[in-house]
Motif scaffolding. Sequence first.
Motif, PDB file in Angstrom:
ATOM      1  N   PRO A 312      46.805  81.853 102.677  1.00  0.00           N
ATOM      2  CA  PRO A 312      46.830  80.784 102.144  1.00  0.00           C
ATOM      3  C   PRO A 312      46.488  80.807 100.612  1.00  0.00           C
ATOM      4  O   PRO A 312      47.268  80.319  99.692  1.00  0.00           O
ATOM      5  CB  PRO A 312      45.789  79.650 102.722  1.00  0.00           C
ATOM      6  N   VAL A 313      45.609  81.666 100.191  1.00  0.00           N
ATOM      7  CA  VAL A 313      45.051  81.852  98.687  1.00  0.00           C
ATOM      8  C   VAL A 313      46.294  82.567  97.896  1.00  0.00           C
ATOM      9  O   VAL A 313      46.638  82.244  96.943  1.00  0.00           O
ATOM     10  CB  VAL A 313      43.950  82.585  98.504  1.00  0.00           C
ATOM     11  N   SER A 314      46.882  83.600  98.712  1.00  0.00           N
ATOM     12  CA  SER A 314      47.971  84.280  98.117  1.00  0.00           C
ATOM     13  C   SER A 314      49.221  83.374  97.925  1.00  0.00           C
ATOM     14  O   SER A 314      50.232  83.581  97.034  1.00  0.00           O
ATOM     15  CB  SER A 314      48.593  85.522  99.067  1.00  0.00           C
ATOM     16  N   GLN A 315      49.405  82.247  98.713  1.00  0.00           N
ATOM     17  CA  GLN A 315      50.624  81.353  98.548  1.00  0.00           C
ATOM     18  C   GLN A 315      50.513  80.333  97.392  1.00  0.00           C
ATOM     19  O   GLN A 315      51.254  79.500  97.048  1.00  0.00           O
ATOM     20  CB  GLN A 315      50.622  80.723  99.827  1.00  0.00           C
ATOM     21  N   ILE A 316      49.050  80.161  96.790  1.00  0.00           N
ATOM     22  CA  ILE A 316      48.891  79.366  95.829  1.00  0.00           C
ATOM     23  C   ILE A 316      49.615  79.876  94.469  1.00  0.00           C
ATOM     24  O   ILE A 316      49.400  80.953  93.907  1.00  0.00           O
ATOM     25  CB  ILE A 316      47.361  79.118  95.400  1.00  0.00           C
ATOM     26  N   SER A 317      50.484  78.790  93.829  1.00  0.00           N
ATOM     27  CA  SER A 317      50.957  79.077  92.489  1.00  0.00           C
ATOM     28  C   SER A 317      51.475  78.029  91.837  1.00  0.00           C
ATOM     29  O   SER A 317      50.682  76.852  92.186  1.00  0.00           O
ATOM     30  CB  SER A 317      52.367  80.053  92.743  1.00  0.00           C
TER      31      SER A 317
END
Length: 581
Positions: A312-317
């Motif tokens: 989920p953190v990687s999906q933050i943009s």
Amino acid sequence: MALQSSRGIRVEGCIRMYELVHRMKGTEGLRQWQEEQERKVRALSEMASEQLKRFDELKELKQHKEFQDLREVIEKSTREALGHQEKLKAEHRHRAKILNLKLREAEQQRLKQAEQERLRREEGQVRLRSLYTLQEEVLQLNQQLDTSEQHKDLLKVDLAAFRTRGNQLCSLVSGIIRTTSESGYPTAENQAEAERALQEMRDLLRNLGQEITRACEDKKRQDEEEAQAKLQASQTHQGPGPHTQSQVPTQGPGGTRNEDLQVKVQDSTMQWYQQLQDASAQCVLAFEGLTSSKDSQAKKIKMDLQKAATIPVSQISTIAGSKLKEVFDKIHSLLSGKPVQSGGRSVSVTLNPQGLDFVQYKLAEKFVKQGEEEVASHHEAAFPIAVVASGIWALHPRVGDLILAHLHKKCPYSVPFYPAFKEGMALEDYQRMLGYQVKDSKVEQQDNFLKRMSGMIRLYAAIIQLRWPYGNQQEIHPHGLNHGWRWLAQILNMEPLSDVTATLLFDFLEVCGNALMKQYQVQFWKMILLIKEDYFPRIEAITSSGQMGSFIRLKQFLEKCLQRKEIPVPKGFLTSSFWRS
């Protein structure tokens, strides 16, 4: 009748005789004519045959002549072709000879260049090892400057000036090594410059030693005089001992001590830094059983939890606000012990007693890694990542402490903390403490190092000013702008580092300068003027010509802000329209 018959017979015989004669004449004439005609035909035939023979002879002669002419032409062409071929062969041999000479010359030149390159590389490696030795000696000498602190009360000179110059020389040598590592190998000029810096450091230490020796002698002489005076006073009983004057520390113009910048971090800040590192180490110990387990089920749980925490953190943009809320809710649910879907399976921290510690640690590590990688490449990504981190921090304070611990470990300048070189420490270990990545004894390029540090400082600057919009707005920010003000004040009270300080100041002020301006107003502008008037000369004094880019960028940014009397809102800042989307 008989007479008539005989006469008739004679007449008929005469007629027949005449006819026979005439026929014989005719036959003879015909025969002669035929013979004449045959003779003529034979003559004509012979003449035609002779003419045909002559014609054939003429034709054969003509063909022979043409063939002879053609053969002569072919022979002539052949001779010309052979001559041209010989000429081409001669030219080819000449050109081949020239080409061979050029090839030999090129090969000799290549071998010569290769030999020169090998010698240059060997000389460069020798110079580089020499530079590392010089740097190590300079750092050790600089440590000796710090040990003179115990004589501070005896000295009449300002120790800060010695320490400041010592730090500048250390930064100068470090800058030379970084520059030469990027460009290849150091030159003789680089080595000469480093040797001059080392000699100046030795002179500096020698002068300080002389000052300390002189001060000790003066102190000893003063103590002897005081002892003699007390002895005389006790003998003569003339009252109390002689009056002594207390020394007042000298101060700069206006009673300020702008020259006495620190090299080490404040004790309270260092204690806070150490507490965070200890908490991080304790968290690692808490889930050691999960990470070291050989059980396949435990390994599967560990992988599922790690994916549930980091993906989920990687999906933050810069995604829309509604999508960002889904990511936040998923992370919050995972930390709250609720099951979440990850990779098509239901995952929960309750599956293992050490699951929560593991998820908190990996989540904090991932947030900092996003700053190191994603924000470093895309500056605008700092704000959506920071707002989620801030919201999680408010609901789960331990995650916030772990974020700070990871951030401080990877970027000690976010404390701010300048690790000191300790005697006996390997240079690679010291470079890792400074934040550099060292792989196979090779230190990363300075540009890549500054890019990573910049990303993490930008993430930190975004976290301290953002709050999760769906949380309780009445609560105090878990790590608000006051910490940013403290960071800025402390870094300005420390000696600048070449290339690093200017870069991080620019990144920090560009991201949260607008928020600090609104919060602290007049005090903030006083801080900016202090940077321009007092700190800029210090940065410029230790910055080499090849590293002026970051300093010029910071200088132009602050000059433009002072001219406009405003710090602009950072690009990518989350507005209300972002959340409405």
